[in-house]
Design a protein around this motif. Structure first.
Motif, short mmCIF file in Angstrom:
data_model
loop_
_atom_site.label_atom_id
_atom_site.label_comp_id
_atom_site.label_asym_id
_atom_site.label_seq_id
_atom_site.Cartn_x
_atom_site.Cartn_y
_atom_site.Cartn_z
N HIS A 24 -2.84 15.57 -2.24
CA HIS A 24 -1.57 16.18 -1.88
C HIS A 24 -1.37 16.04 -0.38
CE1 HIS A 24 1.25 19.46 -0.83
NE2 HIS A 24 1.75 19.23 -2.03
N LEU A 25 -0.10 15.83 0.01
CA LEU A 25 0.26 15.75 1.42
C LEU A 25 1.27 16.84 1.76
CD1 LEU A 25 0.59 11.88 1.76
CD2 LEU A 25 -1.32 13.30 2.46
N PRO A 26 0.99 17.63 2.82
CA PRO A 26 -0.23 17.64 3.62
C PRO A 26 -1.41 18.14 2.80
CG PRO A 26 1.11 19.53 4.17
CD PRO A 26 1.93 18.70 3.23
N LYS A 40 -0.67 4.52 -1.14
CA LYS A 40 -1.55 3.39 -1.45
C LYS A 40 -2.49 3.70 -2.61
CE LYS A 40 -1.51 1.38 3.20
NZ LYS A 40 -0.42 2.24 3.70
N GLU A 41 -2.73 4.97 -2.87
CA GLU A 41 -3.61 5.34 -3.97
C GLU A 41 -3.12 6.63 -4.60
OE1 GLU A 41 -7.43 5.59 -2.17
OE2 GLU A 41 -7.07 7.57 -1.30
N ASP A 42 -3.61 6.89 -5.80
CA ASP A 42 -3.21 8.08 -6.54
C ASP A 42 -3.98 9.30 -6.07
OD1 ASP A 42 -1.36 6.82 -8.20
OD2 ASP A 42 -2.86 6.41 -9.76
N ALA A 43 -3.29 10.44 -6.01
CA ALA A 43 -3.99 11.71 -5.96
C ALA A 43 -4.85 11.84 -7.22
CB ALA A 43 -2.99 12.86 -5.88
N GLU A 44 -5.89 12.65 -7.14
CA GLU A 44 -6.78 12.80 -8.29
C GLU A 44 -6.02 13.25 -9.53
OE1 GLU A 44 -10.04 13.09 -10.84
OE2 GLU A 44 -9.71 11.94 -9.01
#
Length: 476
Positions: free
Chosen positions: A204-206, A103-107
């Motif tokens: 980042h995921l996780p 839904k949104e960008d990582a930094e």
């Protein structure tokens, strides 16, 4: 026009800035390369040609409107599918996350967009990132552009395959145990595992939390060290919302000053054998650095096995524990490659609170001991792995007459995750089968630019070569 996809990111940007090519034209050339090669490589898992064309039109229009161009304006890039990219699949290779869209960008993705990069798509990874081979039940396995029967490595294997095959000019991976470095070594490209926090890891995921705030980092990948450095300098910088991020300014080391430092090198850790070609790559690198005026001496830190034991405790044991809530009740849906990781972790037994606390204290003590040794040798040169790219599913090899197991063959990257040290990989040699062999250049924490500068000397002497499949049918 299609031949431009074979050029480095820096050369592609030069063509854009000089007006020799539009963003749309460059995007179209990459679209053709992806449509030709991705069906056999399976590197990019979320790709929509019309979405790419729409981005290109916006970037071209913005350029015409005000002449403002970010440092990466129009550069076609890919992003590992564990790094949140708004509107793109972020499934981390697991059927548990099937269809999940960020839904949104990582930094770091926000910074890519702000610099004007054109996002081609997101790339394949092993389930939950816990393997040195890129395969999963969701999208299948990714193949190495040098040999389709071999792996491009993991966990950033999709990213490395896309860049090596010139489907992408550059991109982002992540690394908690070698995951941008081993794939670079396997596919013949360059990469950097930064000091954690120098390139933002938020998104980042996780999440890179707990021990993974030390082990893990988001890192740039490209075909040249010049390109890796460009991405690093564009994306690095303090992230006020990330506790692991420090306000460290960019360094500008001069080669003349670096020649005053002594580089320590070693061919093996004294425990695991290496292929003859891997040793040759280190020896050739030493010769090239000496020819360039550097002082290079044999040196091997005495703490390597202690560092690896700590990596095992935190990455393997803690990693399996972190995933238990996610996989509980869904074990039957897990891929063989992730079950393999869980089996390795369970064989070690449960990690008690006392074990964790003791390990955490030891982590600081061993890091301090290693950094003391690096006062005399602030730059290290060593292998990335014992072997070049392995065949899909292989887990044991005979090297120098001895059997080498899966996680032992790739231990050489793990030391520097525990040390939280920056480590760059640059291709130097070739195996008997013609497979790429990279070397690893390591610096002390927060001296990422030093590792890149020394790696750049090796890149000029050796460097990336195109896999044959990347060059076929490229002339228009």
């Amino acid at each position: 026009m299609s031949e431009l996809v074979l050029a480095s990111a820096a050369r592609q940007l030069e063509a854009l800035r000089a007006g020799r090519v539009s963003v749309a034209e460059l995007a179209e050339a990459h679209i053709r390369q992806i449509e030709r090669l991705n069906p056999v490589l399976n590197a990019i898992v979320d790709f929509d040609a019309e979405r790419v064309r729409a981005q290109a039109r916006v970037l071209d229009a913005a350029d015409r409107a005000d002449g403002a161009m970010g440092l990466l304006h129009g550069l076609p890039v890919t992003i590992k599918s564990s790094i949140s990219t708004a509107g793109y699949l972020c499934e981390i290779g697991s059927t548990i996350n099937r269809g999940d869209v960020a839904k949104e960008d990582a930094e770091v993705v926000s910074r890519l967009r702000a610099a004007g990069a054109l996002i081609l798509g997101t790339t394949n990874c092993p389930e939950f990132l816990m393997a040195y081979e890129t395969d999963n039940l969701l999208h299948g396995r990714t193949n190495n552009p040098w040999d389709l029967e071999r792996s491009p490595g993991g966990s950033s294997g999709g990213e490395s395959a896309a860049i090596a095959a010139c489907m992408s000019a550059a991109g982002l991976g992540s690394d908690s145990g070698g995951s941008v470095r081993l794939p670079a070594h396997f596919t013949g490209i360059c990469s950097l595992k930064p000091t954690p926090g120098r390139v933002p890891g938020r998104g980042h995921l996780p999440p890179c939390v707990g021990p993974f705030s030390i082990l893990g980092a988001v890192g740039p990948m490209a075909r040249t060290i010049e390109d890796v450095t460009l991405l690093f300098e564009t994306l690095a910088g303090h992230d006020a919302l990330d506790p692991a991020s420090a306000p460290v300014p960019l360094l500008k080391p001069k080669l003349a000053d670096l020649r005053e430092r002594t580089i320590g090198y070693f061919e093996d850790d004294g425990l695991v054998p290496m292929t003859a070609e891997t040793r040759r790559a280190i020896q050739d690198s030493v010769c090239a650095l000496k020819d360039a005026g550097f002082r290079v001496e044999t040196f091997r830190p005495r703490t390597l096995e202690l560092l690896r034991e700590l990596w095992w405790k935190f990455f393997v044991s803690c990693g399996a524990t972190f995933y238990q809530p996610t996989i509980h009740g869904q074990e039957s849906t897990l891929s063989p490659i992730f079950r393999e990781f869980l089996g390795i972790a369970r064989a070690e037994g449960d990690l008690s609170g006392a074990d964790l606390l003791s390990g955490w204290a030891q982590l600081d003590l061993v890091r301090s001991r290693t950094l003391r040794e690096m006062e005399r040798y602030p730059v290290l040169l060593c292998p990335v792995a014992s072997i070049p790219a392995f065949r899909h599913g292989e887990r044991r090899w005979t090297v120098e007459g001895r059997e080498v197991a899966y996680l032992d063959a790739v231990r050489h990257t793990q030391w520097f995750n525990v040390l939280a040290a920056p480590a760059a990989v640059v291709p130097v040699g070739r195996s008997a089968e013609g497979l790429p062999i990279g070397v690893q250049v390591v610096a002390r924490p927060y001296e990422d630019e030093v590792a890149l500068a020394v790696a750049g000397v090796l890149d000029e002497a050796f460097g990336y070569r195109h896999p044959p499949m990347a060059m076929k049918q490229t002339t228009s």
